[in-house]
Scaffold this motif. Structure first.
Motif, PDB file in Angstrom:
ATOM      1  N   ASP A   1       0.865  -1.182   0.000  1.00  0.00           N
ATOM      2  CA  ASP A   1       0.000   0.000   0.000  1.00  0.00           C
ATOM      3  C   ASP A   1       0.896   1.225   0.000  1.00  0.00           C
ATOM      4  O   ASP A   1       2.089   1.128  -0.302  1.00  0.00           O
ATOM      5  CB  ASP A   1      -1.000  -0.031   1.161  1.00  0.00           C
ATOM      6  CG  ASP A   1      -0.341   0.067   2.513  1.00  0.00           C
ATOM      7  OD1 ASP A   1       0.900   0.267   2.567  1.00  0.00           O
ATOM      8  OD2 ASP A   1      -1.050  -0.046   3.524  1.00  0.00           O
ATOM      9  N   LYS A   2       0.353   2.369   0.363  1.00  0.00           N
ATOM     10  CA  LYS A   2       1.159   3.584   0.257  1.00  0.00           C
ATOM     11  C   LYS A   2       2.361   3.557   1.192  1.00  0.00           C
ATOM     12  O   LYS A   2       3.304   4.328   1.017  1.00  0.00           O
ATOM     13  CB  LYS A   2       0.305   4.831   0.487  1.00  0.00           C
ATOM     14  CG  LYS A   2      -0.336   4.928   1.849  1.00  0.00           C
ATOM     15  CD  LYS A   2      -1.166   6.190   1.917  1.00  0.00           C
ATOM     16  CE  LYS A   2      -2.031   6.299   3.137  1.00  0.00           C
ATOM     17  NZ  LYS A   2      -1.786   5.426   4.285  1.00  0.00           N
ATOM     18  N   ASP A   3       2.367   2.655   2.170  1.00  0.00           N
ATOM     19  CA  ASP A   3       3.512   2.549   3.075  1.00  0.00           C
ATOM     20  C   ASP A   3       4.423   1.377   2.727  1.00  0.00           C
ATOM     21  O   ASP A   3       5.246   0.955   3.541  1.00  0.00           O
ATOM     22  CB  ASP A   3       3.023   2.419   4.523  1.00  0.00           C
ATOM     23  CG  ASP A   3       2.213   3.635   4.945  1.00  0.00           C
ATOM     24  OD1 ASP A   3       2.647   4.757   4.613  1.00  0.00           O
ATOM     25  OD2 ASP A   3       1.145   3.475   5.544  1.00  0.00           O
ATOM     26  N   GLY A   4       4.290   0.829   1.548  1.00  0.00           N
ATOM     27  CA  GLY A   4       5.170  -0.251   1.116  1.00  0.00           C
ATOM     28  C   GLY A   4       4.605  -1.625   1.443  1.00  0.00           C
ATOM     29  O   GLY A   4       3.393  -1.786   1.660  1.00  0.00           O
ATOM     30  N   LEU A   5       5.491  -2.624   1.478  1.00  0.00           N
ATOM     31  CA  LEU A   5       5.055  -4.013   1.671  1.00  0.00           C
ATOM     32  C   LEU A   5       4.274  -4.175   2.978  1.00  0.00           C
ATOM     33  O   LEU A   5       4.722  -3.718   4.037  1.00  0.00           O
ATOM     34  CB  LEU A   5       6.275  -4.944   1.674  1.00  0.00           C
ATOM     35  CG  LEU A   5       5.965  -6.428   1.813  1.00  0.00           C
ATOM     36  CD1 LEU A   5       5.240  -6.961   0.570  1.00  0.00           C
ATOM     37  CD2 LEU A   5       7.255  -7.235   2.040  1.00  0.00           C
ATOM     38  N   VAL A   6       3.133  -4.826   2.879  1.00  0.00           N
ATOM     39  CA  VAL A   6       2.306  -5.049   4.076  1.00  0.00           C
ATOM     40  C   VAL A   6       2.713  -6.388   4.704  1.00  0.00           C
ATOM     41  O   VAL A   6       2.637  -7.428   4.045  1.00  0.00           O
ATOM     42  CB  VAL A   6       0.808  -5.082   3.700  1.00  0.00           C
ATOM     43  CG1 VAL A   6      -0.053  -5.310   4.936  1.00  0.00           C
ATOM     44  CG2 VAL A   6       0.397  -3.795   2.982  1.00  0.00           C
ATOM     45  N   THR A   7       3.177  -6.333   5.931  1.00  0.00           N
ATOM     46  CA  THR A   7       3.560  -7.566   6.631  1.00  0.00           C
ATOM     47  C   THR A   7       2.786  -7.645   7.953  1.00  0.00           C
ATOM     48  O   THR A   7       2.129  -6.684   8.353  1.00  0.00           O
ATOM     49  CB  THR A   7       5.073  -7.587   6.966  1.00  0.00           C
ATOM     50  OG1 THR A   7       5.310  -6.612   7.979  1.00  0.00           O
ATOM     51  CG2 THR A   7       5.923  -7.306   5.751  1.00  0.00           C
ATOM     52  N   ARG A   8       2.932  -8.795   8.600  1.00  0.00           N
ATOM     53  CA  ARG A   8       2.234  -8.939   9.885  1.00  0.00           C
ATOM     54  C   ARG A   8       2.843  -8.042  10.964  1.00  0.00           C
ATOM     55  O   ARG A   8       2.284  -7.867  12.027  1.00  0.00           O
ATOM     56  CB  ARG A   8       2.266 -10.404  10.348  1.00  0.00           C
ATOM     57  CG  ARG A   8       1.493 -11.277   9.394  1.00  0.00           C
ATOM     58  CD  ARG A   8       0.811 -12.442  10.078  1.00  0.00           C
ATOM     59  NE  ARG A   8       0.317 -13.342   9.048  1.00  0.00           N
ATOM     60  CZ  ARG A   8       0.679 -14.608   8.919  1.00  0.00           C
ATOM     61  NH1 ARG A   8       1.491 -15.156   9.797  1.00  0.00           N
ATOM     62  NH2 ARG A   8       0.196 -15.342   7.936  1.00  0.00           N
ATOM     63  N   ASN A   9       4.029  -7.477  10.648  1.00  0.00           N
ATOM     64  CA  ASN A   9       4.640  -6.554  11.604  1.00  0.00           C
ATOM     65  C   ASN A   9       4.027  -5.162  11.518  1.00  0.00           C
ATOM     66  O   ASN A   9       4.387  -4.284  12.295  1.00  0.00           O
ATOM     67  CB  ASN A   9       6.151  -6.410  11.339  1.00  0.00           C
ATOM     68  CG  ASN A   9       6.846  -7.748  11.412  1.00  0.00           C
ATOM     69  OD1 ASN A   9       6.381  -8.629  12.132  1.00  0.00           O
ATOM     70  ND2 ASN A   9       7.922  -7.919  10.655  1.00  0.00           N
ATOM     71  N   ARG A  10       3.156  -4.965  10.553  1.00  0.00           N
ATOM     72  CA  ARG A  10       2.573  -3.634  10.350  1.00  0.00           C
ATOM     73  C   ARG A  10       1.767  -3.202  11.566  1.00  0.00           C
ATOM     74  O   ARG A  10       0.906  -3.969  12.051  1.00  0.00           O
ATOM     75  CB  ARG A  10       1.681  -3.698   9.103  1.00  0.00           C
ATOM     76  CG  ARG A  10       0.807  -2.484   8.825  1.00  0.00           C
ATOM     77  CD  ARG A  10       1.566  -1.318   8.270  1.00  0.00           C
ATOM     78  NE  ARG A  10       2.272  -1.545   7.031  1.00  0.00           N
ATOM     79  CZ  ARG A  10       1.841  -1.153   5.830  1.00  0.00           C
ATOM     80  NH1 ARG A  10       0.693  -0.541   5.707  1.00  0.00           N
ATOM     81  NH2 ARG A  10       2.584  -1.364   4.757  1.00  0.00           N
ATOM     82  N   LYS A  11       2.039  -1.968  12.006  1.00  0.00           N
ATOM     83  CA  LYS A  11       1.233  -1.436  13.112  1.00  0.00           C
ATOM     84  C   LYS A  11      -0.133  -1.096  12.533  1.00  0.00           C
ATOM     85  O   LYS A  11      -0.224  -0.604  11.416  1.00  0.00           O
ATOM     86  CB  LYS A  11       1.879  -0.174  13.677  1.00  0.00           C
ATOM     87  CG  LYS A  11       3.115  -0.470  14.462  1.00  0.00           C
ATOM     88  CD  LYS A  11       3.541   0.753  15.296  1.00  0.00           C
ATOM     89  CE  LYS A  11       4.912   0.493  15.866  1.00  0.00           C
ATOM     90  NZ  LYS A  11       5.985   1.176  15.160  1.00  0.00           N
TER      91      LYS A  11
END
Ligand SMILES: NC(=O)c1ccc[n+]([C@@H]2O[C@H](COP(=O)([O-])OP(=O)(O)OC[C@H]3O[C@@H](n4cnc5c(N)ncnc54)[C@H](O)[C@@H]3O)[C@@H](O)[C@H]2O)c1
Ligand SMILES: O=C(O)C[C@H](O)C(=O)O
Ligand SMILES: [Mg+2]
Length: 659
Positions: A353-363
């Motif tokens: 998304d606009k903040d780059g790769l979405v991982t499970r570490n995403r807040k």
């Protein structure tokens, strides 16, 4: 020759549409009208007059025969000369072509709006002729009444507004909707397209101006699905934008009002911003016959195209799940892609998304994106927020799919600073190159990797430097890194889908895709583009991956099955039907979707597949005179015939007055 074929086909189709109401193959059945005289001329549904006004030129021609003029009190209200429907049709097309000629060389915006206006005027005056030219010329006219021009129309809607279309419901109407819905003049409504205007294409929140989208979508329903234009509704929720329970209460009241008056109508939710798209879908899909086109229609169209991409590699369809798919944009359109909310263990998606790769570490990981989030990115050499270039280089995906709404996201350009510093060494551009180099370094440190490319590309200083350097120093190159990285894809036919609309919001142009990623790619965009000349007489085929291939058939099939809800199975059947439309030869030529010219046939087949699935799932309750028992006993061909028979086709019917 062409014309004879066209009208012969039209006559045949009309007979099959109206069935018993036709006296013979040549004479259409009568149409009862409760008006007389001038009131008929002011009603585009009955009117047979064509008026064309263009600088110093006025054309009026009328298709009312003398006997009809007598019957309806029209004698003297019209010029005496009578011409046929076919002649009116040809004259309209001549006017359209002359407008095309007269506007040559003008900006795309001016030309597109001029074309839209001439079609819209016809729509306002004579619906039969309007829909007929639309159906016969859908490939040329879809880009005008639908995407991409419809986006421009929405942006300029207040200036283009001529007569009201649709209904508007606002917060001020709270408690009144049940009675308001009866203000609509027609008794029968089959299809409703509803928007809250909060995310119109990739153009953002256009508020009430978003009404242009339901109008365009419903025109596609008439042209592609043969939904009778008398039985469609344009509806919009108006500003100010509400939040939370207040917002949902309004939509609840609206849905109850609609289904109280028209319990068999199908409602298509369109261009709602992400949070409401999901929320309303969950809230209503088990209670009403509704679907969200951007969520469910788009997923179906993308899957049909991706199945084609698997076939293009000569791999079995079962390999679909083995594709590595990088998706840019984690919005409404993406998260139904798997058909259910569960992703199997070997998640084939890398979602950005606009903040780059979405991982499970995403807040604050969005629950809708959670099933796609990478679980252990470090093991893959990636990290939370990794840039698109990093992801593509690392993953070497089979598919790069854009649904971000951001134009040019795949076109990120990075200078090979070292290369051009040495290339310009000794020349006066030394300083400039160094400045660009320093700028790039600073940006590297300051910006998130994803934004870095965009800023570099859009910075006026870099643009200027690039122009100077590229013009004057031939061996200096800028590289579209994302597209170039697709050359390293592990697929033999990498797929690049730039699905965002309208045209300027596409993630890349097809010309850049073929140039940087290679001639062997398969390409699709959401808005229409011309095919690309690859040299040596070869063409790079540009597919249009747009939900218009599915929503008319989903709506038509749901309506004719009489299902009370639209199941996942019905949506899947629609998508599979579209995918099966393409031959092996076409697939090899990079063709993933059929031509828009055959959208009526496609919609008929998709509609039939949806009806069939509704029957198989025991959801079909029947439509009109055809009950569920009759549907159950229909063969595949009979279902196809049943769907075709219910598709409206525009012809002039003899008008008969009745008080
Ligand atoms: N071709 C079609 O049939 C079709 C169908 C539906 C939507 N669309 C188009 O898709 C686009 C997105 O629609 P949506 O409904 O999913 O929108 P949305 O607003 O729900 O989602 C947009 C997503 O893109 C992400 N994004 C924004 N900037 C980005 C960037 N620079 N890099 C990576 N990701 C970024 C956002 O974080 C968000 O997750 C629109 O342009 C729309 O017209 C096309
Ligand atoms: O409207 C379109 O052309 C497709 C899609 O529904 C979109 O929102 O972009
Ligand atoms: Mg949409």
């Amino acid at each position: 020759m062409w014309r004879i074929a066209r009208f012969a086909a039209a006559a045949e189709a009309a007979v099959s549409v109206r069935g018993a109401r036709w006296f013979s193959a040549a004479i259409p059945g009568p149409c009862i009208v409760h008006k007389r005289g001038a009131d008929i001329l002011h009603d585009p549904w009955f009117n047979k007059v064509r008026v064309f006004v263009l600088v110093l030129k006025l054309e009026i021609d009328t298709g009312f025969p003398l006997t009809e003029r007598d019957r309806l009190g029209l004698r003297g209200l019209l010029p005496p000369r009578i011409i046929s429907f076919e002649q009116q049709y040809d004259r309209f097309m001549e006017s359209f072509r002359s407008l095309e000629k007269n506007t040559q060389g003008q900006s795309t915006k001016v030309v597109s709006l001029a074309k839209w206006r001439i079609l819209n005027r016809l729509h306002d005056r004579n619906e039969t002729l309007y829909y007929r030219v639309l159906i016969d010329n859908i490939k040329d006219f879809a880009p005008i009444i639908y995407t991409p021009t419809v986006g421009l129309v929405c942006q300029n809607y207040s200036g283009l507004f001529r007569r009201p279309r649709g209904m508007y419901f606002s917060a001020k109407d709270k408690g009144e909707m049940m009675s308001m819905i009866y203000n609509w003049p027609s008794q029968q409504v089959d299809m409703i397209v509803l928007t809250d205007g909060s995310r119109i294409l990739g153009l953002g929140d256009l508020g009430v101006q978003g009404i242009g989208i339901p109008i365009g979508k419903l025109d596609m329903y008439v042209a592609a699905a043969g939904i009778n234009p008398q039985r469609i509704r344009y509806l919009g929720l108006r500003q100010p934008r509400l939040e939370g329970e207040e917002y949902l209460n309004i939509i609840d009241e609206f849905m109850e009002a609609v289904y109280t008056r028209w319990p068999k109508a199908v409602i298509q939710f369109e261009d709602f911003q992400m949070k409401w798209a999901f929320e309303t879908l969950q809230r209503y899909r088990k209670r009403f016959c509704m679907f969200n086109d951007d969520v469910q229609g788009t997923a179906g169209v993308a899957i049909a195209g991706l199945l084609g991409a698997v076939r293009a590699q000569g791999r079995p369809l079962s390999d679909f799940a083995k594709q590595k798919i990088v998706v840019v944009g984690a919005g409404r359109s993406v998260t139904r892609m798997t058909g259910n909310d569960e992703i199997h263990a070997s998640n084939p998606f890398w979602l950005l998304d606009k903040d780059g790769l979405v991982t499970r570490n995403r807040k604050n990981l969005d629950p809708a994106a959670a099933p796609f989030a990478r679980g252990n990115p470090e093991a893959e050499g990636l990290m939370e927020g990794a840039s698109l270039v990093e992801v593509v280089k690392n993953v070497r995906p089979d598919v790069l799919l854009g649904l971000s709404g951001v134009g040019g996201v795949f076109n990120k350009e990075f200078f090979f600073i070292g290369t051009y510093i040495s290339a310009v060494h000794g020349c006066c551009k030394d300083l400039l190159a160094s400045v660009v180099g320093i700028l790039a370094e600073v940006l590297n440190v300051l910006c998130s990797p994803l934004e870095r490319g965009l800023r570099l590309q859009s910075s006026p200083m870099v643009q200027h430097a690039k122009q100077l350097l590229l013009d004057d120093v031939p061996n200096v190159q800028s590289i579209n890194q994302v597209l170039a990285a697709m050359r390293e894809s592990t697929s033999s036919r990498p797929a690049i889908f730039a699905m965002s609309n309208p045209t300027a919001n596409a993630e890349c142009t097809p010309a850049d895709a073929f140039k940087y990623a290679g001639d062997h790619i398969v390409f699709a965009s959401g808005s229409p583009f011309e095919d690309i000349h690859l040299g040596n007489g070869k063409a790079g085929h540009v597919n249009q991956a747009n939900n218009m291939y599915l929503f008319p058939g989903i709506g038509l099939g749901a309506l004719l099955s009489g299902a009370r809800v639209i199941s996942d199975g019905m949506l899947q059947a629609a998508s599979e039907c579209l995918a099966s439309y393409i031959t092996e030869k076409e697939i090899q030529d990079g063709i993933l979707y059929p031509s828009i010219s055959s959208i009526r046939d496609i919609t008929k087949a998709v509609g039939a597949a949806v009806v069939q699935e509704a029957i198989d799932e025991e959801l079909a309750e029947g439509h009109g005179d055809v009950g569920s028992k009759e549907l159950i006993h229909m063969s595949k061909d009979e279902i196809l015939e049943y769907v075709g028979r219910h598709m409206w086709f525009p012809v002039y019917s003899p008008l008969v007055h009745e008080k």
